[in-house]
Design a protein around this motif. Sequence first.
Motif, PDB file in Angstrom:
ATOM      1  N   VAL A   6       0.955  -1.287  -0.053  1.00 12.44           N
ATOM      2  CA  VAL A   6      -0.047  -0.062  -0.012  1.00 12.44           C
ATOM      3  C   VAL A   6       0.815   1.256   0.039  1.00 12.44           C
ATOM      4  O   VAL A   6       1.741   1.522   0.777  1.00 12.44           O
ATOM      5  CB  VAL A   6      -1.187  -0.175   1.332  1.00 12.44           C
ATOM      6  N   LEU A   7       0.466   2.290  -0.854  1.00 13.13           N
ATOM      7  CA  LEU A   7       1.121   3.375  -0.966  1.00 13.13           C
ATOM      8  C   LEU A   7       0.248   4.543  -0.617  1.00 13.13           C
ATOM      9  O   LEU A   7      -0.805   4.500  -1.298  1.00 13.13           O
ATOM     10  CB  LEU A   7       1.980   3.734  -2.429  1.00 13.13           C
ATOM     11  N   SER A  79       8.173   3.067 -10.912  1.00  8.28           N
ATOM     12  CA  SER A  79       8.178   1.706 -10.368  1.00  8.28           C
ATOM     13  C   SER A  79       7.149   1.526  -9.248  1.00  8.28           C
ATOM     14  O   SER A  79       6.817   0.353  -9.005  1.00  8.28           O
ATOM     15  CB  SER A  79       9.536   1.346  -9.995  1.00  8.28           C
ATOM     16  N   ASP A  80       6.606   2.615  -8.700  1.00 11.40           N
ATOM     17  CA  ASP A  80       5.583   2.267  -7.554  1.00 11.40           C
ATOM     18  C   ASP A  80       4.430   1.951  -8.006  1.00 11.40           C
ATOM     19  O   ASP A  80       3.729   1.117  -7.590  1.00 11.40           O
ATOM     20  CB  ASP A  80       5.433   3.777  -6.938  1.00 11.40           C
ATOM     21  N   PHE A  81       3.948   1.919  -9.253  1.00  8.16           N
ATOM     22  CA  PHE A  81       2.822   1.564 -10.013  1.00  8.16           C
ATOM     23  C   PHE A  81       2.741   0.142  -9.922  1.00  8.16           C
ATOM     24  O   PHE A  81       1.502  -0.445 -10.194  1.00  8.16           O
ATOM     25  CB  PHE A  81       2.545   2.558 -11.087  1.00  8.16           C
ATOM     26  N   GLU A  82       3.790  -0.290 -10.584  1.00  6.64           N
ATOM     27  CA  GLU A  82       3.902  -1.855 -10.770  1.00  6.64           C
ATOM     28  C   GLU A  82       3.993  -2.333  -9.149  1.00  6.64           C
ATOM     29  O   GLU A  82       3.415  -3.427  -9.048  1.00  6.64           O
ATOM     30  CB  GLU A  82       5.033  -2.295 -11.604  1.00  6.64           C
ATOM     31  N   TYR A  83       4.928  -1.920  -8.445  1.00  7.00           N
ATOM     32  CA  TYR A  83       5.298  -2.452  -7.206  1.00  7.00           C
ATOM     33  C   TYR A  83       4.170  -2.687  -6.193  1.00  7.00           C
ATOM     34  O   TYR A  83       3.778  -3.563  -5.340  1.00  7.00           O
ATOM     35  CB  TYR A  83       6.407  -2.059  -6.490  1.00  7.00           C
ATOM     36  N   PHE A  84       3.312  -1.497  -6.022  1.00  2.00           N
ATOM     37  CA  PHE A  84       2.197  -1.480  -5.113  1.00  2.00           C
ATOM     38  C   PHE A  84       1.032  -2.016  -5.642  1.00  2.00           C
ATOM     39  O   PHE A  84       0.574  -1.710  -6.763  1.00  2.00           O
ATOM     40  CB  PHE A  84       2.141  -0.015  -4.549  1.00  2.00           C
ATOM     41  N   ASP A  85       0.070  -2.631  -4.628  1.00  5.40           N
ATOM     42  CA  ASP A  85      -1.076  -3.099  -5.043  1.00  5.40           C
ATOM     43  C   ASP A  85      -2.107  -1.933  -4.935  1.00  5.40           C
ATOM     44  O   ASP A  85      -3.357  -2.029  -5.744  1.00  5.40           O
ATOM     45  CB  ASP A  85      -1.632  -4.280  -4.014  1.00  5.40           C
ATOM     46  N   TYR A  86      -1.836  -0.965  -4.166  1.00  3.88           N
ATOM     47  CA  TYR A  86      -2.908   0.057  -3.879  1.00  3.88           C
ATOM     48  C   TYR A  86      -1.959   1.479  -3.863  1.00  3.88           C
ATOM     49  O   TYR A  86      -1.117   1.568  -3.022  1.00  3.88           O
ATOM     50  CB  TYR A  86      -3.633  -0.024  -2.517  1.00  3.88           C
ATOM     51  N   VAL A  87      -2.272   2.225  -4.742  1.00  8.14           N
ATOM     52  CA  VAL A  87      -1.896   3.721  -4.731  1.00  8.14           C
ATOM     53  C   VAL A  87      -3.128   4.600  -4.216  1.00  8.14           C
ATOM     54  O   VAL A  87      -3.871   4.768  -5.065  1.00  8.14           O
ATOM     55  CB  VAL A  87      -1.254   3.952  -5.831  1.00  8.14           C
ATOM     56  N   SER A  96      -5.452  12.885 -10.019  1.00 11.24           N
ATOM     57  CA  SER A  96      -5.116  13.275 -11.632  1.00 11.24           C
ATOM     58  C   SER A  96      -3.961  13.018 -11.830  1.00 11.24           C
ATOM     59  O   SER A  96      -3.699  12.389 -12.878  1.00 11.24           O
ATOM     60  CB  SER A  96      -5.806  14.570 -11.655  1.00 11.24           C
ATOM     61  N   ILE A  97      -3.030  13.561 -11.233  1.00  8.51           N
ATOM     62  CA  ILE A  97      -1.521  13.423 -11.361  1.00  8.51           C
ATOM     63  C   ILE A  97      -1.118  11.974 -11.397  1.00  8.51           C
ATOM     64  O   ILE A  97      -0.443  11.391 -12.609  1.00  8.51           O
ATOM     65  CB  ILE A  97      -0.394  14.133 -10.427  1.00  8.51           C
ATOM     66  N   LEU A  98      -1.503  10.931 -10.340  1.00 12.62           N
ATOM     67  CA  LEU A  98      -1.214   9.728 -10.294  1.00 12.62           C
ATOM     68  C   LEU A  98      -1.787   8.822 -11.457  1.00 12.62           C
ATOM     69  O   LEU A  98      -1.147   8.115 -12.064  1.00 12.62           O
ATOM     70  CB  LEU A  98      -1.617   9.112  -9.152  1.00 12.62           C
ATOM     71  N   PHE A  99      -2.844   9.076 -11.933  1.00 13.36           N
ATOM     72  CA  PHE A  99      -3.767   8.439 -12.871  1.00 13.36           C
ATOM     73  C   PHE A  99      -3.183   8.750 -14.201  1.00 13.36           C
ATOM     74  O   PHE A  99      -3.042   7.892 -15.090  1.00 13.36           O
ATOM     75  CB  PHE A  99      -5.004   9.091 -12.690  1.00 13.36           C
ATOM     76  N   HIS A 100      -2.886  10.054 -14.345  1.00 11.91           N
ATOM     77  CA  HIS A 100      -1.925  10.429 -15.795  1.00 11.91           C
ATOM     78  C   HIS A 100      -0.633   9.821 -15.818  1.00 11.91           C
ATOM     79  O   HIS A 100      -0.231   9.352 -16.959  1.00 11.91           O
ATOM     80  CB  HIS A 100      -1.842  12.135 -15.735  1.00 11.91           C
ATOM     81  N   GLU A 101       0.042   9.745 -14.932  1.00  9.34           N
ATOM     82  CA  GLU A 101       1.300   9.354 -14.828  1.00  9.34           C
ATOM     83  C   GLU A 101       1.503   7.596 -15.091  1.00  9.34           C
ATOM     84  O   GLU A 101       2.371   6.896 -15.267  1.00  9.34           O
ATOM     85  CB  GLU A 101       2.306   9.647 -13.751  1.00  9.34           C
ATOM     86  N   CYS A 102       0.320   6.976 -14.322  1.00  8.12           N
ATOM     87  CA  CYS A 102       0.356   5.366 -14.124  1.00  8.12           C
ATOM     88  C   CYS A 102       0.084   4.742 -15.645  1.00  8.12           C
ATOM     89  O   CYS A 102      -0.765   5.149 -16.389  1.00  8.12           O
ATOM     90  CB  CYS A 102      -0.830   5.234 -13.336  1.00  8.12           C
TER      91      CYS A 102
END
Length: 164
Positions: A6-7, A79-87, A96-102
């Motif tokens: 979890v992040l 790499s956090d998007f691949e590693y973590f199960d929940y962001v 919005s920033i996370l969704f755009h970068e993911c």
Amino acid sequence: MEKIKVLFVCMGNICRSPTAEGVFTKIIASKNLADRFTVDSAGTHAYHVGNPPDARAQKAALKRGVELQHLRARKVHGSDFEYFDYVLAMDDDNYSILFHECPDEHKAKVKYFLDYAPHLGIREVPDPYYGEKLGFERVLDMVQEASLGFLESLQKSGKLSVSN
């Protein structure tokens, strides 16, 4: 058994997300679930990388037995998007920033943290940085509720089994 990763994410990683990390970590420890999780926090911006959480956040958390002083701010990495199960995002801007970068294959991991506390009637954890002292107390209340709701969601989904 594979850990649930979890992040928690806010803007600078010195108020809301480290508070969420600390509160969630305390809750899972109290339920003897700490070994089932990897918990971290990060910011979408690099304003405070390497710094401890805001002193006001630390003080408010410590009153509730949550220690934050050992945490250090970091920026979200690709790499956090691949590693973590929940962001878990704290507000609209960071979501919005996370969704755009993911990457597309991991977008389902990006969620609003307060969606796990729908009874609060709001989706965003307000940023207490420029607010009044009680803003940090309010953040603690919100992340406590969302943390409990998140654990309940994991149990209901079968991703976390708890033996009493």
